[in-house]
Design a protein around this motif. Structure first.
Motif, PDB file in Angstrom:
ATOM      1  N   UNK A  24       2.997 -12.147 -50.388  1.00 10.85           N
ATOM      2  CA  UNK A  24       2.706 -10.911 -49.354  1.00 10.85           C
ATOM      3  C   UNK A  24       4.384 -10.895 -48.823  1.00 10.85           C
ATOM      4  N   UNK A  25       4.817 -11.958 -48.870  1.00 12.25           N
ATOM      5  CA  UNK A  25       6.541 -11.635 -47.891  1.00 12.25           C
ATOM      6  C   UNK A  25       7.415 -10.769 -49.081  1.00 12.25           C
ATOM      7  N   UNK A  26       7.042 -10.933 -50.717  1.00 16.53           N
ATOM      8  CA  UNK A  26       8.332 -10.392 -51.485  1.00 16.53           C
ATOM      9  C   UNK A  26       7.584  -8.893 -51.270  1.00 16.53           C
ATOM     10  N   UNK A  27       6.688  -8.932 -51.194  1.00 15.07           N
ATOM     11  CA  UNK A  27       6.117  -7.325 -51.297  1.00 15.07           C
ATOM     12  C   UNK A  27       6.581  -6.376 -49.722  1.00 15.07           C
ATOM     13  N   UNK A  28       6.634  -7.630 -48.508  1.00 12.57           N
ATOM     14  CA  UNK A  28       7.089  -6.588 -47.310  1.00 12.57           C
ATOM     15  C   UNK A  28       8.103  -6.351 -47.026  1.00 12.57           C
ATOM     16  N   UNK A  29       9.191  -7.249 -47.713  1.00  8.70           N
ATOM     17  CA  UNK A  29      10.660  -6.646 -48.051  1.00  8.70           C
ATOM     18  C   UNK A  29      10.555  -4.966 -48.479  1.00  8.70           C
ATOM     19  N   UNK A  30       9.346  -4.586 -49.362  1.00 10.48           N
ATOM     20  CA  UNK A  30       9.864  -3.560 -50.006  1.00 10.48           C
ATOM     21  C   UNK A  30       9.075  -2.312 -49.052  1.00 10.48           C
ATOM     22  N   UNK A  31       8.296  -2.357 -48.187  1.00  8.45           N
ATOM     23  CA  UNK A  31       7.750  -2.113 -47.569  1.00  8.45           C
ATOM     24  C   UNK A  31       6.402  -2.696 -46.781  1.00  8.45           C
TER      25      UNK A  31
END
Length: 66
Positions: A24-31
């Motif tokens: 979740x943390x990694x994906x939220x960096x992208x949108x």
């Protein structure tokens, strides 16, 4: 709003909850993640490949805001 297909590589975690939080943390960096899946696990490197669809807002100037 625009949608994007992204992929990311995440280090495997010691528990499923920590793995989900790392994803979740990694994906939220992208949108804003709409959906994601673990598509590959490399047990030698201890990583998981994640593929996701994320959305981002487009500002009036044409710039993308995350």
């Amino acid at each position: 709003m625009t949608t994007h297909f992204i992929s990311a590589e995440i280090n495997l975690q010691e528990s499923p909850l920590k793995l989900q939080q790392a994803i979740a943390t990694e994906l939220e960096k992208q949108g804003e993640p709409l959906r994601w899946a673990i598509t590959e696990v490399d047990s030698d490197k201890q990583t998981a490949k994640i593929e996701a669809i994320v959305t981002t807002e487009v500002l009036e100037t044409g710039l993308v805001s995350q």
